[in-house]
Scaffold this motif. Sequence first.
Motif, short mmCIF file in Angstrom:
data_model
loop_
_atom_site.label_atom_id
_atom_site.label_comp_id
_atom_site.label_asym_id
_atom_site.label_seq_id
_atom_site.Cartn_x
_atom_site.Cartn_y
_atom_site.Cartn_z
N ALA A 944 0.83 -1.21 0.00
CA ALA A 944 0.00 0.00 0.00
C ALA A 944 0.87 1.26 0.00
CB ALA A 944 -0.92 -0.03 1.22
N SER A 945 1.96 1.25 0.78
CA SER A 945 2.86 2.41 0.80
C SER A 945 3.48 2.66 -0.57
CB SER A 945 3.97 2.21 1.83
OG SER A 945 3.42 2.02 3.12
N ILE A 947 2.26 1.69 -3.40
CA ILE A 947 1.20 2.11 -4.32
C ILE A 947 0.84 3.57 -4.10
CG2 ILE A 947 -1.23 1.76 -4.89
CD1 ILE A 947 -0.78 -1.21 -4.36
N GLN A 948 0.77 3.97 -2.82
CA GLN A 948 0.45 5.38 -2.54
C GLN A 948 1.51 6.33 -3.09
OE1 GLN A 948 -0.05 5.50 1.68
NE2 GLN A 948 -2.11 4.54 1.64
N ALA A 949 2.77 5.95 -2.90
CA ALA A 949 3.86 6.81 -3.42
C ALA A 949 3.79 6.89 -4.94
CB ALA A 949 5.21 6.26 -2.96
N TRP A 951 1.19 6.43 -6.71
CA TRP A 951 -0.03 7.18 -7.12
C TRP A 951 0.18 8.69 -7.01
CZ3 TRP A 951 -3.50 10.54 -4.91
CH2 TRP A 951 -4.69 10.73 -5.62
N ARG A 952 0.83 9.16 -5.92
CA ARG A 952 1.10 10.59 -5.77
C ARG A 952 2.00 11.09 -6.91
NH1 ARG A 952 2.10 8.89 -0.28
NH2 ARG A 952 0.30 9.36 1.07
N GLN A 953 3.01 10.29 -7.18
CA GLN A 953 3.91 10.69 -8.26
C GLN A 953 3.17 10.75 -9.59
OE1 GLN A 953 7.27 8.15 -8.69
NE2 GLN A 953 8.22 9.33 -10.33
N HIS A 955 -0.03 11.22 -9.92
CA HIS A 955 -0.99 12.33 -9.89
C HIS A 955 -0.29 13.67 -10.21
CE1 HIS A 955 -4.53 14.57 -8.70
NE2 HIS A 955 -3.76 15.31 -7.84
#
Length: 1482
Positions: A944-945, A947-949, A951-953, A955
């Motif tokens: 999840a971490s 994926i979140q990183a 995803w932010r990049q 975005h």
Amino acid sequence: MSFPESRKSAYLDEATYVLQIYPRLSLKTAQCCTLNVHKEATAAWVIQIAAVTLGLDKSKPYQLVEVRETGGEEWVLQASDRPVERLLLWPRKVQDQHLQIHGYYFALQSGVPDGPSQSERVLYVRSFLKPQSEDCNDLCSLPVLTEKNILEALRRRFLKNQIYTYANNILIAVNPFKFLPIYNPKYVEMYENHTLGRLNPHVFAIADAAFRAMLNKRLNQCIVISGESGSGKTQSTNFLIHCLTAFSRKGCTSGVERTILGAGPVLEAFGNAKTAYNNNSSRFGKFIQVNFLEGGVVRGATIEKYLLEKCRLVSRKSCERNYHVFYYLLVGASDEEREEFKLQEPEDYHYLRQDNPHLEDQAEIQYEFKRLHQAMEMVGFLPATKKQIFSVLSAILYLGNLTYEAKADGEGLTVGPADVLSTLSDLLKVKKEPLVEALTKRRAMTANDVLILPYTLSEAITARDSMAKSLYSSLFDWIVLRINHALLNKRDMEESVPCLSIGVLDIFGFEDFRTNSFEQFCINYANEQLQHYCNQHIFRLEQEEYVSEGITWSNVEYTDNIGCINLISKKPTGLLYLLDEESSFPHATDNTLLEKFKQQHQENLFFVPTPVMEPAFVILHYAGKVKYQIKDFRAKNTDHMRPDMVALLRSSERGYLRQLIGSDPVAVFRWGILRAVVRTVATFKEAGRRWVTEHPGNIRSLSPECKELHAKVLCTIKRLGGEVPQKLRLSTISNLIDSRALKLIVDLNLHNRDTRSLLHLHKKKKPPSISAQFQTSLVRLLDTLKKAEPFFVRCIRSNAEKREMQFDEDLVLKQLRYTGMLETVRIKRSGYGAKYTFKEFTDEFRVLLPKNPSTPQKDITNLLRRTGLDDSSFQIGKTKVFLKEVDRQKLQETLHREVMHRILLLQRWFRACLTRKHFLMKRKAIITLQVLIRALELCFAQAASVIQAAWRQSHRRNEYLRQRESLRKLQQLQKTSELASEWKHKVGVSNKVASEWKPKVGVSNKVASEWKHKVGVSNKVASEWKHKVGVSNKVASEFYLCSWCVQTQMNDLHSQAKVRSETEEIFLKATTQFRDTIKSMYSVSNPQVSYKGLLQGYKSKVTNLAGQKKKDEVPMVVNLFQSVLDNFIRAEIKKASLERASSDPAKVELERSVVPLDHCFSTYQVNIYQSCDLCSSYIWGMEKACMCSSCKMVCHKKCLSKIVLFCSKHVYRKIESGKSTAHFGVHVSSLTSNQTPVPVVMEMMLSYVELHGLYTEGIYRKSGSACKAKELHQLLETDPKSECLNNYPIHTVTGLIKCWLRELPEPLMTFSLYNDFLYAADLPEKSERLRAIYRKVEDLPAPNYNTLERLIFHLVRVAKEEAHNRMSANSLAIVFAPCVLRCPDVSDPLLSMKDLPRTTLCLEILIMEQTRRYEEKMKEIQQLEHAEALAIKQLTLQRKNTFIVVVAKTETHGLVCDAAVEDPDPESKNPSQDFVPKGWLL
């Protein structure tokens, strides 16, 4: 029967109980009558109301019977008995509604109550009411022990038709002179395997006790039957032999029991006669020794006879008869037999004329003659042998008709009449002149010459009678010899084979007539010896053992008869020795013999003096004083046939007569063989001479081998002691015959050889006297009895007039006194019936003893006290423990309870360990799952971490790109105005292109619709395929066609390529196994198998054959097979649609006759008198009757329609409230029918396992999940036809199969045949064992037989795949033996554990034998298929050739035939249809 109206109304007004009464009447009435009665209502009132309700004739008498089928009891209620009180003693669940199938009900039958009145009748219901002291079945339980009380107890029981009473382990039988219906097979089954004293006294209980003692102790047993003449000893012997053969399981030993049962009527006919005291008195003694294998199966038997009363043949007392067989022959013979044997009426014979010439029982005698014929056939007498025996009997009768007259010159006698001499000569096959000479003259040997002296009249009559008596005695000895030969087993000659035996002694009873002679003297001496033997075992040996063991005991005084025995037989002054000594003196007389008796024993207390002039002497026997007439003592002691008459009979042309006279049966037998060989050789020699005369040029010399064989024959003849005949010049055989069996029989009856020596007085050795022979045989008998453990049966004569059910107290008391019954009961009462050595007690009751014993005496004493026994009821000796029989039974019950407690404890402990093990396994699995889940959660968090990183990049990147794109669009807007003119031009071009795309889009839509239609067709075909593969194949012919279709494809594959690929090899192997599966289903009725299931089974076979290395080949092989199966389905559907219009006619099936009310009747040959359970009439010996193999009901065939009771062994299990069941835990008979011979649930589970589980390792060794099993159990219980087995593991299904078998109320191999299968498994030879097991399997009820057959076939299929599932025949037998062959619930668990090897062996034998038959059948099918394939190929070639020729013929004749061109494809031709080439029609 009447009842006051006032009391009737009072009963109806108060609270009532429901009584359901079932009529047992010949009239057709309602099946049940339900009445509401008061508690105080009597049986008379209930009968009256029931008669009115059922519409019966109230003027006729009726009985109300209480039936308890579970205990085998029926009680006739008296008029004043209260049925409701009996009802309240029943189990609670059957009191409200006591249906007939529950086993507790009331029955109404015709007749009047037998027995005493209510005041004399005592209510005794086993296990519910305690018997009162005045009606005790054991005399040892009398409160006050006196002669009067013993006599009263016997009288009370006798008047209630209870003729048997115990005195501890001694049975007292009072002869009722009437047949009682208590000897049917159901009583044999009732008393089997029961402790002595548990049930009412019966002679069958003694037989069972002796049989169980023999098996448990591995010691020989004997049953000594004693009593005076007319007390019923012979009948008791017949009952005992019948019961022993029934216990040994009839049919397991190839008819040995049948021969034993047939020997009784034969010996009775030739050795019994009607006397003043008894209508069937044994005039000889016999000892029948039945030999058993260690498992309890009859191995053989021997019969030893003692002292036939020969004088009865020529003279008898008034109102007595000769031997039965003479009357049987004269009254019952057919016209042909009467003509052949020259028979006349009984009053025409001198030997029978002394009796009453009028025979009132001619009908019974005629039937007895038929029974004798059947019994002789059972023993093994051929029709020719029976004719020879009857011819000798007729000759004996004609001997008595010979009369003598003095000649006119006074020298000698003339014998006549002439017609009698001619008939006698013809019957004996001797010449008339030697016969007359032997009857009128005698030869006397001197030193230098032979004198021929004429007889005086008295000497001639004596010689004639002596010839008749000796001839009859020889005939009787020969019959006993032949019976022993028929009963001999070949293992009797092998000392290595262990053998146990039970001997039954039936010897003549004590006799005291008005005139007593030599025969009564010998008979009473034998009874003295027998009484002494009983006293030895009951009194002396018992008390000596108590004294030697040092226990507290006060001696019981008894009357010892050793003094009387010494008077008769002690050397050198015993009466028998004095008789032999006086018989050897030529000038001695009967008077000199009497003087010598008186001189030697005048001071003996047992020799009572008589007046000087009276020719008699008196002996004080144990039964009282008996006076013997001294007349003819010497003559009867040396009774023999003169040498002249022996020589006459030896010259007879009848070989059978020469056998009777021969001194040595072995020699006669072997010389008979030798005589036949000599005659054969002479015949061959004569034929050789004729051939040489006709063919003089073809003469060959004798070979050296023939000369050597000839020399051997001559040596054999010389060794036998004979001279070489002149005719014997050629060779014969050296070993004539193995006569070891005959020698063994002769050795067993040495005294019979001595008897035969009396026929050969010309020999130098002096033959022994009759008394010496009798004494020798008696000593031998006593030696045999001393080697065995005895059981005693005391028979008592109820009255002297032979009247039915009359109790003469004075006569009975006299018999009780001289047999010492009071002293016997006293010692049995105060003594100890159970005796154990310390080791035996420790071995048997080790479960109850402490683990670390200190001393045996202390531990045993503590155990007995802890059990609750009083110190006075047991004693501990130096080496033995002494117990009362009642206390021993209590100790046995305590042991049984303790064993059951420990078994339950072990089961609980095992379940706890198993549950603990499962719990630990589940906990470990849960911990492992928790670790994996936590690790997975950690991975999820890390993912999840990431994926979140990402995803932010992503975005931010997208935002950047969006802004940049918007800037670019703004820049492009500035250039929009400049390009406006250019856009107009582009829009025109775009419209033109759009017009061109429209038809293309239409075509695309059309193609899409066509594709959609094709997809729909494909779905339809798929749905049709799904329907086709789900169709259940329930016809064996479809299996055959499917197998043939697959075989055709395999043949094509074989013929196409010589070198095959791996895929083809796997396809061929798997398809071969598939065809074997199909073939095995030919014989399965109503197979519940679909083609989808067959395809799944094929896939499992391919997977198993391919293994891991060739796993990729599995889909290809399955698809290939699926295409073959699809082609077959399509062809069958097309064929069915064509044949639907003209359907085949319905087949007529023969259904088995419905057995009335669940009974399984079979033909049963009665061996002893029995009674029909329905009409209560007699069933005579050797008569055919019907017997239910389950409940042992016996009835006439004509009475089958009168059955109104359900079979007590097949009653459906009581369904408890709230626990209804339909497929599990019910009898097999309720789950089957003619359409479904195997239960549906069982067939479905077995078929599923055969398709999906044959290759699973440990398929029946491993167990499935308990929860899954319960769930599947409920599903099959509610809807067995639902296809739910695919959702469960295979081990769950196999576990449920075993559960279904274990839950049956009665196993497939029923309780009634449990011991039969065990005995059959104990047989030493494999062939006998296999034959016996299959014979018992055939005795199973039809539902059990069909289900067992299907199960065994399934186990054979499993055992065939042992290489994959690791389940051999032995492994399967170990698993399934407790399920299908388990012991009754009432059996001792320790003993049942010992039976496991035998039950396993029994089932393993069935599996192995069925496997052998299965393999043989498969080989036959393969051979037939191979022949079929060759025939099809040859017919195909012949058809093609024939077709070409026919076409040529049509062309020649100028004919045109379209059919000749349309030759069908031979590969597509169905083998079930007949093919005829169409060209042949021209």
